[in-house]
Design a protein around this motif. Structure first.
Motif, short mmCIF file in Angstrom:
data_model
loop_
_atom_site.label_atom_id
_atom_site.label_comp_id
_atom_site.label_asym_id
_atom_site.label_seq_id
_atom_site.Cartn_x
_atom_site.Cartn_y
_atom_site.Cartn_z
N ASN A 4 14.99 -1.67 1.11
CA ASN A 4 13.72 -0.99 1.39
C ASN A 4 13.80 0.49 1.02
N ARG A 56 0.83 -1.21 0.00
CA ARG A 56 0.00 0.00 0.00
C ARG A 56 0.86 1.25 0.00
N THR A 57 1.92 1.25 0.81
CA THR A 57 2.73 2.47 0.89
C THR A 57 3.53 2.67 -0.38
N LEU A 58 3.73 1.58 -1.16
CA LEU A 58 4.42 1.74 -2.44
C LEU A 58 3.44 2.11 -3.54
N GLY A 59 2.16 2.30 -3.18
CA GLY A 59 1.21 2.84 -4.14
C GLY A 59 0.11 1.88 -4.57
N LEU A 72 -5.46 6.88 -0.99
CA LEU A 72 -4.70 6.21 -2.05
C LEU A 72 -3.92 7.24 -2.86
N GLY A 118 -0.60 7.90 4.97
CA GLY A 118 -1.91 7.53 4.45
C GLY A 118 -2.23 6.07 4.67
N LEU A 119 -1.52 5.42 5.60
CA LEU A 119 -1.79 4.01 5.88
C LEU A 119 -2.82 3.86 6.99
N TYR A 174 8.69 -2.99 -7.95
CA TYR A 174 7.27 -3.16 -7.58
C TYR A 174 6.46 -1.86 -7.67
N ILE A 212 10.53 5.16 -6.75
CA ILE A 212 9.28 5.75 -7.21
C ILE A 212 9.31 7.28 -7.12
N ARG A 243 -0.98 8.09 -0.95
CA ARG A 243 -0.01 6.99 -0.95
C ARG A 243 0.76 6.89 -2.27
N ARG A 244 0.17 7.43 -3.35
CA ARG A 244 0.90 7.43 -4.61
C ARG A 244 2.03 8.46 -4.59
N TRP A 258 5.89 -12.30 -11.20
CA TRP A 258 6.74 -11.14 -10.94
C TRP A 258 7.21 -10.47 -12.22
N PHE A 273 9.56 1.22 6.46
CA PHE A 273 9.29 0.71 7.80
C PHE A 273 10.59 0.47 8.57
N ALA A 293 3.39 9.70 -1.36
CA ALA A 293 4.19 9.59 -0.14
C ALA A 293 4.46 8.12 0.10
N THR A 294 5.66 7.81 0.55
CA THR A 294 5.92 6.41 0.85
C THR A 294 6.67 6.29 2.17
N LEU A 295 6.39 5.22 2.87
CA LEU A 295 6.98 5.01 4.20
C LEU A 295 7.96 3.84 4.14
N MET A 343 13.62 0.70 -2.73
CA MET A 343 12.24 0.50 -3.20
C MET A 343 11.47 1.81 -3.11
N ALA A 344 11.74 2.57 -2.05
CA ALA A 344 11.01 3.83 -1.85
C ALA A 344 11.51 4.91 -2.78
N ARG A 357 2.69 6.66 10.14
CA ARG A 357 1.69 5.87 9.40
C ARG A 357 0.51 6.74 8.98
#
Lengths: 242, 336
Positions: B123, A142-145, B52, B30-31, B78, B130, B55-56, A241, B62, B58-60, B126-127, B26
């Motif tokens: 991680n 979700r946090t990745l969109g 949503l 937007g989680l 991803y 995007i 969330r497109r 994937w 963890f 901003a990204t967290l 990954m953030a 969080r």
């Protein structure tokens, strides 16, 4: 001279009937094997179409009574096949509640019986695998969109190994069980005789070698099926994937 | 509690475990919908399905490393796949992100086989792949080895500068907040107990921080300007205990407290030629090995602790009683 001729004639007849018997036996073994494969394959598919959605719901959502439901499915995993066979026999018998369907001693009865037998396996393994996926995987997506649907798909993708295991375990249990096949199918030659009922019959008739041969076929099939499934899992994983 | 992050700003949330930092992040990601109060994004109140959209952008990241069971590069791809970014663009951004966190050589490895520190860097990759407008990080360097920690800190500074992303980090370490961000908010038990410049906050709490042994290499001294009386930050000389003098960059003069982060000190046998302004010679008085790192105490007039990796320790063959050199930049010295 004529006795020699007679002897020769008898011997050729003997040879011919042996050959006929041998050919017949070979055909029958192939037929029994194919029947076992298709009946249990259909049973596993039918069970998957019912069991996977239930397992996914039980694994993904927390609701009241969830533990009781998973507990019941777990308990049902160890139902003796003869017990289930007996219950279904009573249900499908002419005077039973579903007797009018005239399913008893048909291949369809076997498919239904075996799928009822393995639904708890699919439900239990699927729900357990899914609920063991880190709940944060959903948040990660979700946090990745991802929207809720794509996030749920991620959880399923992480559970792929367990879902494949559920399918393989249910097919293996279906093809190797005897109780349901014997009581609902009746081991009718050319109709409901499958590998396990044939093995039981041949062994009681004293045809130990034939019984052993059929057992080897059954074991080979199961090993080959599971190896194949492993390969398919890898391919599916790669594809998911891509 | 009211937290505000301006565009292009780096903000840190400081507080002990359980203070509410993660929950705050969080909500900002937007989680999670706030149980009371509102979440404003670009002056609009967000709730329900609008999250949503947030969330497109901003990204967290963890606190715990979290990855999908596939290869390193597919993990990074991803977020781009979800956004339907083209294949060529995806490849380019994946490579760029992995290069930044120094994981590109491991791109085809199964991500779960990476070490904990590498997974955390993954991680981060990954953030940043995007290219989010807002990057939120929960304890980005907790439990990291010194190398990974340095990589993460540098990447954060880089993308804040180059991409202009707004970055909010949570940390329990005031010193880290000071190194990374100018603005900080202190949280305790779900309430804000202070906000402003991180350096100021440390200055106010120095006594308790030192008392709690929260940090190493803290000394008091007298700062004296070296060239003229220019305003703002400049090079000063700080005399510590009348035995030693070091150079630092600050806007302060007179009685000060300085801290030299142990991970910023280079240990060498014999002096090295470098741009760093401070080189001191001393004897090793203690070697303390902790997992992958070693803390070496060197007596240079005061006891200075340096942090090096275990590999470096083995290469240098440093033992108690050895003469060594310690080197650090004037800009590494924190002055309070």
């Amino acid at each position: 001279m004529s006795s020699r001729m007679e002897e020769w004639r008898l011997w050729t007849i003997q040879l011919e009937t042996d050959e006929v018997a041998y050919m017949g036996l070979q055909d029958e073994i192939v037929e029994i094997t194919l029947r076992a494969l298709s009946i249990s394959g259909l049973a596993a598919l039918l069970a998957a179409s019912v069991g996977l959605p239930i397992g996914i719901i039980l694994g993904m959502y927390r609701f009241r009574g969830r533990d009781s439901v998973t507990g019941v499915f777990r308990a049902l995993m160890s139902v003796p096949t003869v017990a289930l066979g007996l219950v279904l026999y009573l249900v499908f018998s002419r005077s039973g509640p579903l007797g009018f369907l005239e399913l008893l001693y048909t291949p369809l009865a076997l498919v239904i019986g075996q799928s009822i037998l393995v639904v708890p396996i699919i439900v239990s393994i699927t729900s357990e695998t899914i609920s063991n996926v880190d709940p944060l995987i959903r948040d990660l997506s979700r946090t990745l969109g991802a929207d809720e649907r794509a996030a749920a798909a991620s959880v399923l993708r992480e559970s792929l190994g367990g879902i494949v295991l559920a399918l393989s375990a249910s097919f293996s249990r279906a093809i190797s069980e005897l109780g349901v096949a014997l009581m609902l199918g009746g081991n009718i030659q050319g109709l409901t005789r499958v590998l396990t009922t044939a093995i039981a019959l041949e062994t009681t008739r004293g045809e130990i070698l034939l019984g052993l041969g059929l057992t080897v076929i059954l074991l080979t099939l199961m090993i080959a099926f599971n190896l194949l499934l492993n390969q398919i899992e890898k391919k599916v994983k790669w594809w998911l994937w891509e | 509690m009211n937290i505000r992050a301006d565009h292009g700003e780096m903000l840190s949330l400081i507080g002990p475990n359980g203070a509410g930092k993660t929950t705050a992040l969080r909500v900002m990601a937007g989680l999670l919908e706030p149980t009371s109060g509102v979440l404003l994004f670009e002056d609009k109140i967000l709730s329900g399905n609008q999250l949503l959209g947030l969330r497109r952008q901003a990204t967290l990241v963890f606190q715990k490393p979290l990855i999908f069971s596939t290869t390193v590069s597919k993990n990074v791809a991803y977020g781009l796949r979800i956004r339907n970014v083209s294949g060529i663009e995806t490849d380019r951004r994946v490579k760029e992100a992995l290069d930044l966190v120094q994981l590109y050589p491991m791109r085809d490895r199964f991500a779960r086989n990476l070490s904990g520190g590498e997974q955390k860097r993954l991680n981060l990759a990954m953030a940043i792949a995007i290219e989010p407008d807002i990057l939120l990080l929960d304890e980005p360097t907790a439990f990291l080895d010194p190398d990974s920690r340095r990589i993460v800190e540098n990447v954060l500074k880089d993308i804040n500068r180059e991409q202009g992303s707004t970055i909010v980090i949570s940390t329990h370490d005031m010193m880290q907040a000071d190194i990374l961000t100018r603005k900080a908010v202190m949280i305790k038990d779900g309430k804000i107990i202070g906000s402003g410049s991180a350096t100021e906050m440390i200055r106010d709490r120095l006594e308790t921080l030192i008392f709690e042994d929260a940090t190493l290499n803290v000394f008091s001294g007298v700062a004296q300007c070296m060239n003229g009386s220019a305003h703002g930050s400049r090079l000063v000389q700080v005399r510590i205990n009348d035995v030693l003098s070091i150079e630092a960059i600050t806007d302060r003069e007179g009685d000060v407290t300085v801290r030299i982060p142990p991970e910023d000190i280079v240990l060498s046998r014999g002096s090295i030629l470098s741009s760093a302004r401070n080189t001191l010679r001393g004897k090793v008085t203690d070697v303390d090995i902790k997992n992958a790192t070693a803390l070496i105490t060197v007596d240079v007039g005061v006891n200075l602790v340096t942090q090096i990796t275990r590999g470096s320790l083995e290469r240098l063959h440093v033992a108690i009683g050895d003469d060594v050199d310690v080197t650090f930049k004037a800009s590494s010295v924190r002055v309070y």
